[in-house]
Design a protein around this motif. Structure first.
Motif, mmCIF file in Angstrom:
data_model
loop_
_atom_site.group_PDB
_atom_site.id
_atom_site.type_symbol
_atom_site.label_atom_id
_atom_site.label_comp_id
_atom_site.label_asym_id
_atom_site.label_seq_id
_atom_site.Cartn_x
_atom_site.Cartn_y
_atom_site.Cartn_z
ATOM 1 N N ASP A 7 0.857 -1.173 0.000
ATOM 2 C CA ASP A 7 0.000 0.000 0.000
ATOM 3 C C ASP A 7 0.897 1.228 0.000
ATOM 4 O OD1 ASP A 7 0.905 0.334 2.677
ATOM 5 O OD2 ASP A 7 -0.718 -0.987 3.362
ATOM 6 N N ASN A 8 0.281 2.378 0.080
ATOM 7 C CA ASN A 8 1.034 3.636 0.049
ATOM 8 C C ASN A 8 1.314 4.185 1.444
ATOM 9 O OD1 ASN A 8 2.341 5.749 -1.247
ATOM 10 N ND2 ASN A 8 0.504 7.039 -1.307
ATOM 11 N N ASP A 9 1.193 3.348 2.466
ATOM 12 C CA ASP A 9 1.417 3.796 3.849
ATOM 13 C C ASP A 9 2.894 3.602 4.202
ATOM 14 O OD1 ASP A 9 1.354 4.501 6.446
ATOM 15 O OD2 ASP A 9 -0.056 2.954 7.106
ATOM 16 N N TYR A 10 3.635 4.688 4.249
ATOM 17 C CA TYR A 10 5.058 4.614 4.611
ATOM 18 C C TYR A 10 5.293 5.159 6.028
ATOM 19 C CZ TYR A 10 4.701 9.487 3.086
ATOM 20 O OH TYR A 10 4.308 10.778 2.921
ATOM 21 N N ILE A 11 4.205 5.328 6.781
ATOM 22 C CA ILE A 11 4.333 5.821 8.155
ATOM 23 C C ILE A 11 4.341 4.662 9.141
ATOM 24 C CG2 ILE A 11 3.317 7.287 9.942
ATOM 25 C CD1 ILE A 11 4.500 8.788 7.558
ATOM 26 N N ARG A 12 3.420 3.742 8.990
ATOM 27 C CA ARG A 12 3.294 2.634 9.945
ATOM 28 C C ARG A 12 4.234 1.482 9.639
ATOM 29 N NH1 ARG A 12 -2.862 1.091 9.921
ATOM 30 N NH2 ARG A 12 -2.437 1.219 7.684
ATOM 31 N N HIS A 13 4.664 1.353 8.387
ATOM 32 C CA HIS A 13 5.487 0.212 8.014
ATOM 33 C C HIS A 13 6.775 0.704 7.358
ATOM 34 C CE1 HIS A 13 1.913 -2.135 8.809
ATOM 35 N NE2 HIS A 13 1.232 -1.433 7.911
ATOM 36 N N GLU A 14 7.806 -0.077 7.506
ATOM 37 C CA GLU A 14 9.054 0.202 6.812
ATOM 38 C C GLU A 14 8.820 0.046 5.305
ATOM 39 O OE1 GLU A 14 13.091 1.103 6.340
ATOM 40 O OE2 GLU A 14 11.861 1.177 8.149
ATOM 41 N N PRO A 15 9.179 1.040 4.490
ATOM 42 C CA PRO A 15 8.903 0.959 3.044
ATOM 43 C C PRO A 15 9.859 0.006 2.331
ATOM 44 C CG PRO A 15 10.043 2.986 3.539
ATOM 45 C CD PRO A 15 9.772 2.333 4.854
ATOM 46 N N SER A 16 9.696 -1.277 2.593
ATOM 47 C CA SER A 16 10.521 -2.297 1.933
ATOM 48 C C SER A 16 9.743 -2.853 0.745
ATOM 49 C CB SER A 16 10.862 -3.411 2.926
ATOM 50 O OG SER A 16 11.623 -4.413 2.292
ATOM 51 N N PRO A 17 10.268 -2.719 -0.472
ATOM 52 C CA PRO A 17 9.496 -3.149 -1.663
ATOM 53 C C PRO A 17 9.250 -4.642 -1.664
ATOM 54 C CG PRO A 17 11.333 -1.718 -2.273
ATOM 55 C CD PRO A 17 11.551 -2.098 -0.845
ATOM 56 N N GLU A 18 8.040 -5.006 -2.095
ATOM 57 C CA GLU A 18 7.729 -6.410 -2.311
ATOM 58 C C GLU A 18 8.369 -6.906 -3.613
ATOM 59 O OE1 GLU A 18 5.866 -8.283 -0.221
ATOM 60 O OE2 GLU A 18 5.693 -6.574 1.161
ATOM 61 N N LEU A 19 8.574 -5.976 -4.550
ATOM 62 C CA LEU A 19 9.132 -6.304 -5.858
ATOM 63 C C LEU A 19 9.919 -5.107 -6.352
ATOM 64 C CD1 LEU A 19 9.141 -8.190 -8.456
ATOM 65 C CD2 LEU A 19 7.148 -6.870 -9.203
ATOM 66 N N SER A 20 11.075 -5.345 -6.932
ATOM 67 C CA SER A 20 11.904 -4.276 -7.498
ATOM 68 C C SER A 20 12.470 -4.762 -8.828
ATOM 69 C CB SER A 20 13.034 -3.893 -6.544
ATOM 70 O OG SER A 20 12.532 -3.283 -5.392
ATOM 71 N N LEU A 21 12.108 -4.064 -9.918
ATOM 72 C CA LEU A 21 12.618 -4.385 -11.250
ATOM 73 C C LEU A 21 13.464 -3.240 -11.750
ATOM 74 C CD1 LEU A 21 9.387 -5.855 -12.921
ATOM 75 C CD2 LEU A 21 11.233 -7.110 -11.806
ATOM 76 N N TYR A 22 14.689 -3.578 -12.166
ATOM 77 C CA TYR A 22 15.539 -2.556 -12.784
ATOM 78 C C TYR A 22 15.181 -2.527 -14.262
ATOM 79 C CZ TYR A 22 19.622 0.186 -14.050
ATOM 80 O OH TYR A 22 20.451 1.177 -14.517
ATOM 81 N N LEU A 23 14.485 -1.467 -14.686
ATOM 82 C CA LEU A 23 13.846 -1.451 -15.998
ATOM 83 C C LEU A 23 14.828 -1.535 -17.162
ATOM 84 C CD1 LEU A 23 10.982 1.107 -15.259
ATOM 85 C CD2 LEU A 23 10.863 -1.381 -15.407
ATOM 86 N N PRO A 24 16.043 -0.948 -17.090
ATOM 87 C CA PRO A 24 16.955 -1.131 -18.235
ATOM 88 C C PRO A 24 17.290 -2.589 -18.495
ATOM 89 C CG PRO A 24 17.663 0.725 -16.930
ATOM 90 C CD PRO A 24 16.557 0.057 -16.168
ATOM 91 N N ASP A 25 17.130 -3.447 -17.515
ATOM 92 C CA ASP A 25 17.381 -4.875 -17.702
ATOM 93 C C ASP A 25 16.106 -5.638 -18.044
ATOM 94 O OD1 ASP A 25 19.990 -4.423 -17.113
ATOM 95 O OD2 ASP A 25 19.858 -5.069 -15.002
ATOM 96 N N CYS A 26 14.991 -4.938 -18.218
ATOM 97 C CA CYS A 26 13.710 -5.590 -18.456
ATOM 98 C C CYS A 26 13.249 -5.364 -19.898
ATOM 99 C CB CYS A 26 12.639 -5.058 -17.497
ATOM 100 S SG CYS A 26 13.018 -5.391 -15.757
#
Length: 480
Positions: free
Chosen positions: A311-330
């Protein structure tokens, strides 16, 4: 009667002896009390020493009267007063009570001497007269017996008649001595009654003075203890706290100052262009196992990463991505209605999908075809798959999709320049929901041998910029 009269002086002497013991007992009691008063005074001096030292941590309290510091001053003053009251009581007992009992004791001793020298001497005289009379009576009995048995001519001095007259003479003297002794004993008895009244009065006087001293001392001690209690009860409950706040107002927190708010805090590089997302919003991604779409919050950053959050809540939870894609490699597939695909490897740390070095094809679905087009356009720009389309205009963050502002074009990011040679568009490699196609030449954007030779590999990473010097650490501060 004669035997009874002889016992009277001895009986009176025994009574005087008993009164002498009474006086001695009272003297001993009052003397012991006097010593106890002096001992109590010394003990209270020890009690005073327990609070004579400065109060540890006393600087934390208000030093003016009416507070804790004033309470301890009052305790010291009253404790010293109690010790002094015991000393005064001891002096009063020694000066006003003991002398009364000592005088009484002396009077009883003198009465004993008086009885011994007076009534006792009279009793001895009576006893002597009685002995003389008894001798003449015995002498008369001898000569009268001799006269009856023998007769004859006795000596003139032993004539029974003369002996009889001698008995009358001595008997008269005995009676006089007995009457005199009687009068003396009556006088002593009468005097004894008055003397005992005097003894009782003297004892009452001594005990009255003793009780007054003891009660005065007790009243003073009681008053001093009540004064300590009153001093403590007069301290307002918030007196010390208000003083503490006033003395440390430069250290303690002012409750009237509002609490900090993130909206009033700024920090270095807060608004750097690398921190502004190119686009963000809610998308749905198709699961690999259940094949159902699940909503998530996605962001494309100027660093050319596509991050997924729950979700977009970065106050209650640590903003650790569930998924991260480096687009130049995609590889970004074509958009079909609201759907498009992205093929690449998850770069997030600690995630199951990023634990294996495998490439996955992920299917996304936007809320509308317009949102899908905006996402697809920015994805292709970040991956290096440029088109002839105009860059997407920004939208507000309140909408499901929030692309970047035109003032921050994607071509200005670290990566291939905007003036790169544009490749001819190729037909879509796969539909949004089509399974992954790994056959050679099946997907648009796959580098061919001629592309690699020409140096136009779309998956080649952008050249890294020269590292900038690390700035000095700066703390976040409140905005003025």
């Amino acid at each position: 009667m004669r035997a009874l009269r002889g016992l009277i002086p001895g009986l009176l002497l025994e009574r005087l002896q008993a009164w002498k013991h009474v006086c001695a007992y009272l003297e001993a009691y009052v003397s012991a009390t006097e010593k106890a008063q002096r001992a109590h005074s010394k003990e209270y001096e020890k009690v005073l020493k327990s609070v004579s030292e400065p109060l540890k941590g006393g600087s934390q309290f208000d030093q003016s009267l009416g507070g804790i510091a004033g309470l301890f001053e009052n305790i010291r003053y009253n404790t010293q007063g109690i010790a002094n009251s015991y000393l005064e009581t001891e002096k009063g007992i020694k000066g006003s009570v003991l002398p009364i009992l000592e005088r009484l004791h002396t009077e009883v001793k003198n009465k004993n001497k008086e009885l011994t020298s007076g009534a006792a001497k009279g009793a001895k005289a009576v006893e002597k007269a009685r002995n003389n009379t008894q001798k003449q009576i015995e002498l008369l009995g001898q000569h009268t017996a001799s006269f009856d048995s023998v007769g004859g001519r006795p000596d003139s001095s032993n004539d029974p008649y003369i002996i009889q007259r001698s008995i009358y003479y001595r008997l008269n003297k005995q009676v006089l001595e007995e009457n005199a002794n009687r009068q003396d004993i009556l006088a002593v008895q009468s005097n004894f009654q008055h003397f005992e009244l005097h003894i009782i009065s003297a004892i009452q006087q001594a005990l009255n003075a003793f009780a007054q001293l003891a009660s005065a001392q007790a009243e003073r001690s009681n008053a001093m203890y009540k004064d300590m209690l009153g001093t403590a009860q007069r301290i307002p409950g918030d007196f010390e706290w208000k003083g503490f706040i006033a003395r440390n107002n430069n250290v303690l927190i002012d409750p009237n100052v509002p609490a900090r708010s993130m909206s009033n805090i700024s920090f270095p590089n807060q608004n750097h262009r690398a921190t502004k997302p190119l686009i963000e919003g809610t998308l749905e991604r198709k699961g690999r196992l259940l094949k159902s779409y699940n909503a998530g919050y996605y962001i494309i950053t100027p660093s050319k990463f596509l991050h997924e959050f729950k979700d977009n809540d970065y106050i209650r939870h640590e903003p650790s991505p569930e998924l991260s894609l480096y687009l130049p490699d995609c590889i970004v597939g074509a958009v079909v209605d609201t759907k498009f695909n992205v093929k690449g490897k998850d770069m997030s740390k600690g995630k199951v999908t990023g634990a294996f070095s495998t490439t996955h094809e992920m299917a996304f679905k936007a809320h509308s075809s317009e949102d899908a087009r905006k996402w697809h356009e920015i994805l292709k720009q970040c991956s290096g798959q440029f088109t002839n389309e105009t860059p997407v205009s920004p939208v507000s963050t309140g909408s499901p999709v929030s692309p970047v502002s035109p003032t921050s074009p994607v071509s200005g990011l670290n990566g291939p320049p905007a003036a790169v040679e544009e490749r001819q568009p190729s037909p879509p490699a796969y539909a949004a929901e089509s399974p992954s196609s790994d056959a050679p030449g099946a997907a648009t954007g796959v580098a061919t041998e001629s592309d690699i030779v020409a140096g136009n590999d779309p998956k080649a990473p952008a050249p890294a910029p020269a590292p900038a010097p690390a700035p000095a650490p700066v703390l976040a501060t409140d905005k003025e």
